[in-house]
Write an enzyme that holds these catalytic residues in place. Sequence first.
Site, PDB file in Angstrom:
ATOM      1  NE  ARG A   1      -0.433   2.249  13.699  1.00 12.73           N
ATOM      2  CZ  ARG A   1       0.362   1.297  13.243  1.00 12.73           C
ATOM      3  NH1 ARG A   1       1.666   1.373  13.428  1.00 12.73           N
ATOM      4  NH2 ARG A   1      -0.121   0.267  12.599  1.00 12.73           N
TER       5      ARG A   1
ATOM      6  CB  SER B   1      -4.218  -7.445   8.297  1.00 11.52           C
ATOM      7  OG  SER B   1      -3.785  -6.221   8.833  1.00 11.52           O
TER       8      SER B   1
ATOM      9  CG  ASP C   1      -2.085  -0.928   1.127  1.00  9.67           C
ATOM     10  OD1 ASP C   1      -2.399  -1.374   0.008  1.00  9.67           O
ATOM     11  OD2 ASP C   1      -2.679  -1.233   2.184  1.00  9.67           O
TER      12      ASP C   1
ATOM     13  CG  ASP D   1      -3.523   1.736  13.303  1.00  6.81           C
ATOM     14  OD1 ASP D   1      -3.514   1.935  14.536  1.00  6.81           O
ATOM     15  OD2 ASP D   1      -3.185   0.661  12.788  1.00  6.81           O
TER      16      ASP D   1
HETATM   17  N1  ARG Z   1      -6.975  -3.480  16.691  1.00  5.44           N
HETATM   18  C1  ARG Z   1      -5.711  -3.054  17.131  1.00  5.44           C
HETATM   19  C2  ARG Z   1      -5.684  -1.578  17.361  1.00  5.44           C
HETATM   20  O1  ARG Z   1      -6.547  -0.898  16.885  1.00  5.44           O
HETATM   21  C3  ARG Z   1      -4.592  -3.520  16.254  1.00  5.44           C
HETATM   22  C4  ARG Z   1      -4.612  -3.089  14.837  1.00  5.44           C
HETATM   23  C5  ARG Z   1      -3.441  -3.678  14.179  1.00  5.44           C
HETATM   24  N2  ARG Z   1      -3.411  -3.653  12.763  1.00  5.44           N
HETATM   25  C6  ARG Z   1      -3.238  -4.741  11.987  1.00  5.44           C
HETATM   26  N3  ARG Z   1      -3.016  -4.561  10.739  1.00  5.44           N
HETATM   27  N4  ARG Z   1      -3.315  -5.947  12.444  1.00  5.44           N
HETATM   28  O2  ARG Z   1      -4.823  -1.071  18.027  1.00  5.44           O
END
Ligand code: ARG
Length: 390
Positions: free
Chosen positions: A92, A173, A13, A121
Amino acid sequence: MKKVVLAYSGGLDTSCIIPWLKERDYDVIACIGDVGQGENFEAIKERAVKSGASKAYCLNLQKEFIEDYVFPALKAGALYEGKYVLACALSRPVIAKHQVLIAQKEKAVGLVHGCTGKGNDQVRFEVTYRLMDPSLEVIAPVRGWEFKTREEEMDYLASKGIKIAVTKKKPYSIDTNVYGRAIECGILEDPWQEPPEDIYAMTKSPNKTPSKPTYVEIEFEQGTPKKINGKSYAPVELIQVLNQMGGDNGVGRMDMIENRLVGIKSRETYENPAGTILHMAIRDLESLVLDRESLHFKEIFSQKYAEIIYYGLWLTPLKSQLDAYFKKYHETTTGVVRLKLFKGTCTVVGRKSKFSRYNQKMATYGKGDVFDQSLADGFIKLWTIPYMKR
Ligand code: ARG
């Protein structure tokens, strides 16, 4: 050409974003935040340039991430929905912060990320951008661009003459950093399906872990973990050592249905060996050194702190107010916790502190009891008065 700074991961991406923006007259600078993904960052930098970035920065943010984000969250006892240690969510704001700093240094006009429009995110990145520098334009190509599949993205790169090795479509993912992993998508989207063994990378299956328990002693100073088995470690190393010990014993796996900020429920699986051990240890030490009211009252703040992190509100006033509260709260969280790691479980089996409020003479049912049981009769009578009929 308008200069922008992209939070670049090296994935398909964010690699596509570079030529996509160049087509729209942007000059793209890639910013790679090393929070312990365990990747070959030289290769990622090269990939950014091959994809058309005019420059690529790689910043090692691991120390800052653990000291200024992970440890405060640990002190706050922040577990989203009582479970998730927030490893991804905490990374983040630190990545976004450095992206903004680079944008300012480079006199860029905008910030770019590769998050989708369905996740948390995007919020965490953009709230940080906006709070640090609202003058910067925010571009989130993945939310609205024309590509629907990975194949279309690969065809697009090929059409631009960009040859980079993209990894085969993985069934999941995954987000990884030094504090833990998050795994979603694929078969995991069915909440009834047990997570298959192949999603895990940091933890061994409890079927394959040692048949004897591993004991570990963790020493805290005012709520900060400092030593493991009597040996001092710098913050990042401390996390790595506990990840190894926990992972070797299958500790730190988590499977939950999580409420995202954008309203949807998602099925999430996590691996956080160090986080699991540390949260259990600190909580136990608190129970030894703090009085009942302090302990019970704090729970509300822990939940709030977890929500602040999850909702991307790291740079807000309430977060720093709560940090001040937790600094005070942890004035006596100094001592050692002994834990047993065994077959996927983590259990506290001992704790000690010079600030201990535990009084064996008061508690004992054996010899040397100093508790005056004759006081109980009057105490209970007074305790009941407010609720008596008249
Ligand atoms: N759900 C978790 C959060 O919002 C993890 C997200 C992680 N992303 C991934 N591509 N697995 O913090």
